[in-house]
Design an enzyme around this catalytic site. Structure first.
Site, mmCIF file in Angstrom:
data_model
loop_
_atom_site.group_PDB
_atom_site.id
_atom_site.type_symbol
_atom_site.label_atom_id
_atom_site.label_comp_id
_atom_site.label_asym_id
_atom_site.label_seq_id
_atom_site.Cartn_x
_atom_site.Cartn_y
_atom_site.Cartn_z
ATOM 1 N N ARG A 114 0.829 -1.210 0.000
ATOM 2 C CA ARG A 114 0.000 0.000 0.000
ATOM 3 C C ARG A 114 0.865 1.262 0.000
ATOM 4 N NH1 ARG A 114 -3.728 -1.334 3.819
ATOM 5 N NH2 ARG A 114 -5.266 -2.120 2.358
ATOM 6 N N GLY A 115 1.966 1.225 0.747
ATOM 7 C CA GLY A 115 2.859 2.385 0.806
ATOM 8 C C GLY A 115 3.425 2.732 -0.559
#
Length: 350
Positions: A287-288
């Site tokens: 997600r980052g």
């Protein structure tokens, strides 16, 4: 009731807000690309969190919605359309539309799941014997901003629902034999005071960005902020007029960035550097990486460019990663020094 009472309460202009650059940038980037996934704003009490969030909503241009629809449906985009509107189109019916201000929905702290997701209209069920859906706050927030103050005090179950809807863009409700699915695409903005507790790392990670705000220490700047607020309280219209040109310019920049965004590219070598930074920082999942790529593109578009630079990444990466480093719920969120150090090692000075 007087005309004055009928008028909407004046909103403090976004461009009049002094300082708090992290929060303002995170909000602008999420407005340019809502798929970034919202922003969590943590900071001291009385630092203008609510004022800034209301100001960005007021700044945005009006949107066109289907007139007799409960979900602010888009007239041509299928992803932002309710099933009712899709059926109308399939039957060849002409849709009436109207223009409304971008919805700004507040989620009260004591809200129930029914208030959030929607429920059966009991009154109609009893009086007319028909089961009809009464939309909740997720329906009202479609294509707008959903603001949760003190999100760290909200029940984890409700935070989960919020984040799921924010990520998928849809809300599904199963109640008393009725199944409703409606679009629920919004910019999720949470705020809170870290002294009152942090969100669990698993929930925090679901927010696209994390902005920290602190009380201004410099006396002259504090005086400017107080004077600005006093001027607005004394004569809101004069203050709004004073910043009208800046507001229009920022609105135009946001619209231009939204139109440029689909064409913005990020070179493969830069994507590798983003993933290298995430890997060194031991960020769980991908997600980052995804959010940083999206935010970098949105920032490049906001700067009027169609290609992401190393500087764009350096500007936004701390906002995208600092809240993903906390593994233990008892740890505090890193202020960004750890991210800055790794960024310096991987990217160096630009």
């Amino acid at each position: 009731m007087t005309n004055t009472e009928n008028q909407a309460r004046p909103i403090f202009p976004f461009t009049a807000i002094i300082g708090q650059e992290e929060m303002k940038l995170a909000l602008i980037l999420n407005v340019i690309d809502p798929k970034i996934g919202g922003v969590m704003i943590m900071g001291d009490r009385g630092t203008g969190k609510s004022t800034t969030i209301r100001a960005i909503a007021d700044l945005l241009p009006e949107i066109e919605v289907v007139a007799d629809d409960l979900f602010n449906s888009h007239v041509s985009d299928y992803d932002l359309m309710s099933d009712f509107v899709k059926n109308q189109i399939n039957r060849g019916k002409e849709l009436l539309t109207k223009w409304i201000k971008v919805p700004m929905v507040d989620l009260p702290l004591g809200a129930t799941e029914d208030r959030l997701c929607g429920t059966i209209d009991i009154e109609k069920a009893l009086s007319e014997g028909v089961k009809t859906f009464e939309p909740g706050l997720l329906a009202k927030a479609n294509r707008g901003i959903l603001y949760v103050d003190e999100v760290n005090l909200l029940d984890d179950h409700l935070v989960d629902i919020l984040l799921d809807s924010s990520a998928s863009g849809w809300n599904t409700v199963e109640r008393e034999g009725i199944s409703i699915r409606h679009p629920s695409r919004f910019v999720l903005v949470g705020s809170g005071n870290p002294e009152e507790g942090e969100l669990r790392p698993q929930l925090l990670d679901r927010f696209g960005m994390h902005a920290e705000i602190r009380t201004v220490k410099e006396p002259s700047l504090r005086v400017r902020i107080v004077e600005q607020r006093s001027d607005f309280d004394k004569n809101p219209e004069a203050c709004i007029d004073k910043f009208r040109e800046q507001q229009i310019k920022l609105k135009e920049n946001i619209l231009l960035a939204q139109s440029k965004l689909p064409n913005v590219i990020i070179d493969y070598s830069l994507r590798v550097k983003i993933s290298e930074i995430c890997s060194i920082l031991n960020v769980d999942g991908l997600r980052g990486d995804i959010v940083t790529n999206r935010a970098a593109k949105a920032f490049a578009a906001y700067q009027g460019r169609e290609e992401v630079t190393l500087n764009d990444i350096k500007t936004i990466i701390t906002l995208c990663l600092r809240h993903r480093l906390r593994k233990d719920p008892l740890d505090t969120i890193d202020s960004g020094s750890k991210v800055d150090r790794v960024v310096g090692e991987v990217i160096g000075d630009v």
